[in-house]
Scaffold this motif. Structure first.
Motif, short mmCIF file in Angstrom:
data_model
loop_
_atom_site.label_atom_id
_atom_site.label_comp_id
_atom_site.label_asym_id
_atom_site.label_seq_id
_atom_site.Cartn_x
_atom_site.Cartn_y
_atom_site.Cartn_z
N GLY A 70 0.87 -1.13 -0.11
CA GLY A 70 0.05 -0.11 -0.07
C GLY A 70 0.69 1.36 -0.10
N GLY A 71 0.56 2.04 -0.74
CA GLY A 71 1.05 3.43 -0.93
C GLY A 71 2.57 3.29 -1.35
N ASP A 106 -13.39 13.34 -2.95
CA ASP A 106 -13.81 13.35 -1.28
C ASP A 106 -12.37 13.81 -0.68
OD1 ASP A 106 -13.56 12.23 1.43
OD2 ASP A 106 -15.35 11.31 1.15
N PRO A 107 -12.71 14.82 0.17
CA PRO A 107 -11.48 15.49 0.75
C PRO A 107 -10.65 14.73 1.69
CG PRO A 107 -13.54 16.07 1.72
CD PRO A 107 -13.99 15.52 0.61
N LEU A 108 -11.04 13.44 2.10
CA LEU A 108 -10.42 12.52 2.60
C LEU A 108 -9.12 11.89 1.79
CD1 LEU A 108 -10.36 11.02 5.69
CD2 LEU A 108 -11.75 8.98 4.52
N ILE A 109 -9.20 11.67 0.73
CA ILE A 109 -8.17 11.15 -0.17
C ILE A 109 -7.87 12.21 -1.39
CG2 ILE A 109 -8.96 8.89 0.73
CD1 ILE A 109 -9.79 8.34 -1.96
N ASP A 110 -8.58 13.11 -1.44
CA ASP A 110 -8.29 14.08 -2.64
C ASP A 110 -8.16 15.43 -2.36
OD1 ASP A 110 -9.17 12.31 -4.76
OD2 ASP A 110 -11.15 12.33 -4.12
N LEU A 171 -4.58 11.83 -3.40
CA LEU A 171 -3.20 11.99 -2.69
C LEU A 171 -2.43 10.90 -2.71
CD1 LEU A 171 -5.10 13.76 0.42
CD2 LEU A 171 -3.83 14.78 -1.21
N ALA A 172 -2.83 9.64 -2.39
CA ALA A 172 -2.05 8.46 -2.38
C ALA A 172 -2.89 7.22 -3.17
CB ALA A 172 -1.60 8.18 -1.06
N ASN A 173 -2.13 6.33 -3.60
CA ASN A 173 -2.46 4.97 -4.11
C ASN A 173 -1.14 4.16 -3.68
OD1 ASN A 173 -0.67 5.53 -6.23
ND2 ASN A 173 -2.11 6.29 -7.43
N ARG A 174 -1.36 2.91 -4.37
CA ARG A 174 -0.34 2.01 -4.15
C ARG A 174 1.15 2.37 -4.83
NH1 ARG A 174 -4.24 -3.43 -3.99
NH2 ARG A 174 -4.02 -3.55 -1.62
N ARG A 212 -0.18 16.13 3.97
CA ARG A 212 -1.44 15.16 3.89
C ARG A 212 -1.17 13.86 3.10
NH1 ARG A 212 -6.98 15.56 3.33
NH2 ARG A 212 -6.72 16.80 1.32
N ALA A 213 -0.84 13.67 1.93
CA ALA A 213 -0.58 12.80 1.27
C ALA A 213 0.33 11.98 1.73
CB ALA A 213 0.01 13.14 -0.29
N ARG A 214 1.64 12.34 2.42
CA ARG A 214 2.59 11.56 2.85
C ARG A 214 2.10 10.84 4.12
NH1 ARG A 214 7.40 15.97 2.35
NH2 ARG A 214 7.94 15.50 0.16
N GLU A 215 1.01 11.64 4.94
CA GLU A 215 0.72 11.06 5.99
C GLU A 215 -0.45 9.93 5.70
OE1 GLU A 215 -2.31 10.05 9.01
OE2 GLU A 215 -2.80 11.24 7.26
N LEU A 216 -1.11 10.06 4.59
CA LEU A 216 -2.13 9.12 4.17
C LEU A 216 -1.33 8.01 3.57
CD1 LEU A 216 -5.22 8.29 3.60
CD2 LEU A 216 -4.91 9.64 1.48
N ASP A 217 -0.51 8.30 2.79
CA ASP A 217 0.44 6.95 2.25
C ASP A 217 0.97 6.24 3.41
OD1 ASP A 217 1.89 5.61 0.00
OD2 ASP A 217 3.74 6.50 1.09
N GLN A 218 1.37 6.71 4.42
CA GLN A 218 2.18 5.94 5.68
C GLN A 218 0.88 5.17 6.22
OE1 GLN A 218 5.53 5.78 6.69
NE2 GLN A 218 4.51 4.04 7.51
#
Length: 374
Positions: A70-71, A106-110, A171-174, A212-218
């Motif tokens: 993931g990420g 969605d602001p959660l992942i975009d 913001l993130a994907n695999r 935000r993207a890095r935190e979500l990716d982690q």
């Protein structure tokens, strides 16, 4: 001819016949198991049907060819048990299904930028202004319009009218987290669309969104799990038809790629619960029934399947049933046999994983989870 010579000839014939019979028996014993013919009463095996395809319209995410952790660089969840360790990152390279229509930005992942038009914009004009690709680097890019008639956000549709728009980039994907270059590409594409429809764009701060993207990716890296187990033939190998015949009895259907079967989910238009795969070359050989398959892979992409489907329990059931019917033994990716008791700790770890995804509003099988873990 003496009796002695006649006896030698007879003995030699008997030995030769025994050798021929042994070779024939050995060849039959080692030949790949084939599918059984239909029952005399005409009852046939359920027909293999194509794997359900997804609607390719809308702001879709094109998954990379290989599904790694993931990420990007993060590790998967590694349930351990006494004497064995199953590496959830060691997942099979699963073929990616066609992109489905997503549930909207969605602001959660975009990262989202509002685009306010000076006047109503027709759907035809909006469609003409869309950029030719729906990606910014390796991330999904989308533009949605607020439909004046339905009062809903949607991908622009011909014949409709829109008062304002929003542009977003995942913001993130695999593959990994959104970086500065990808964010800049997002800005360029969104600004080009805004200029074409006479809209004013308000972009979020790049450094904030990248963080935000890095935190979500982690988070995604720490909570991704792709399971793959091998069912290996104990003695005689299997032909493709034999594998398919046994898999169909358990509800599997033909996948889009030769050598791949899927167990469909209970609802339409969603990823399959499980995947069964063997070497594509065997399925494409001139005489598939002579192909000797010695192992098949059963896979589960945890984040893509809702927990209500009980995917791991079904994987265990499928593995046990196929193992008994086909005389196979369940192994890890290294070929080490796995006793049934070793699966219980994995099941417990998966329940914890589901809970953590739920707490982040990224429940397994949800639209957002399927986008993030793609």
């Amino acid at each position: 001819m003496s009796n002695f010579q006649l006896g030698l000839i007879i003995a030699g014939g008997v030995v030769l016949a025994a050798i021929v019979a042994f070779n024939a028996w050995s060849a039959h014993r080692n030949a790949p198991k084939r599918a059984k013919p239909p029952e005399p009463d005409g009852a046939a095996e359920p027909a293999l049907r194509q794997e359900p395809a997804f609607d390719a319209s809308g702001a879709s995410v094109e998954s990379p060819e290989g599904m790694g952790g993931g990420g990007g660089s993060g590790s998967g969840t590694d349930p351990s048990f006494e004497g064995h360790t199953v590496d959830l990152r060691d997942a099979m390279q699963l073929p990616v299904p066609p992109a489905e229509r997503r549930g909207g930005l969605d602001p959660l992942i975009d990262a989202i930028a509002p685009l306010v038009a000076e006047q109503l914009v027709s759907g035809d004009a909006a469609l003409a202004a869309l950029p030719p690709t729906r990606r910014a680097g390796s991330k999904a890019f989308a533009i949605e319009g607020f439909n004046e008639t339905t009062q809903q956000w949607e991908t622009p549709v011909a014949g409709q009218r829109y008062s304002h728009f929003q542009a977003g980039v995942q913001l993130a994907n695999r593959v990994g987290a959104l970086n500065e270059i990808e964010f800049s590409e997002f800005v360029v594409k969104a600004q080009g669309f805004a200029d074409a429809v006479n809209a004013a764009a308000d972009f979020p701060d790049m450094l904030h969104e990248v963080a935000r993207a890095r935190e979500l990716d982690q988070f995604a890296s720490d909570h991704d799990a792709q399971l793959a187990f091998v069912l290996r033939a104990r003695h005689a190998a299997w032909s493709p038809g034999y594998v398919q015949q046994n898999a169909v009895r358990l509800g599997f259907t033909a996948g889009a790629i030769p050598g791949r079967l899927v167990l469909p989910a209970s609802g339409p238009g969603v990823p399959p619960v499980l995947t069964l795969a063997y070497d594509t070359q065997f399925a494409l050989s001139d005489d598939p029934e002579q192909s000797a398959i010695r192992d098949i892979t059963l896979s589960l992409d945890v984040a893509q399947v809702h927990r209500s489907e009980q995917p791991f329990a079904r994987l265990r059931e499928v593995a046990a049933t196929l193992g008994e019917a086909m005389d196979g033994v369940l192994c890890d990716q290294n070929g080490t046999p796995l006793p049934a008791m070793t699966m219980d700790p994995i099941a417990a770890d998966l329940e914890l994983l589901y809970d953590k995804l739920d707490s982040r509003e990224l429940s397994a099988g949800s639209l957002l989870a399927r986008r993030l873990f793609s």
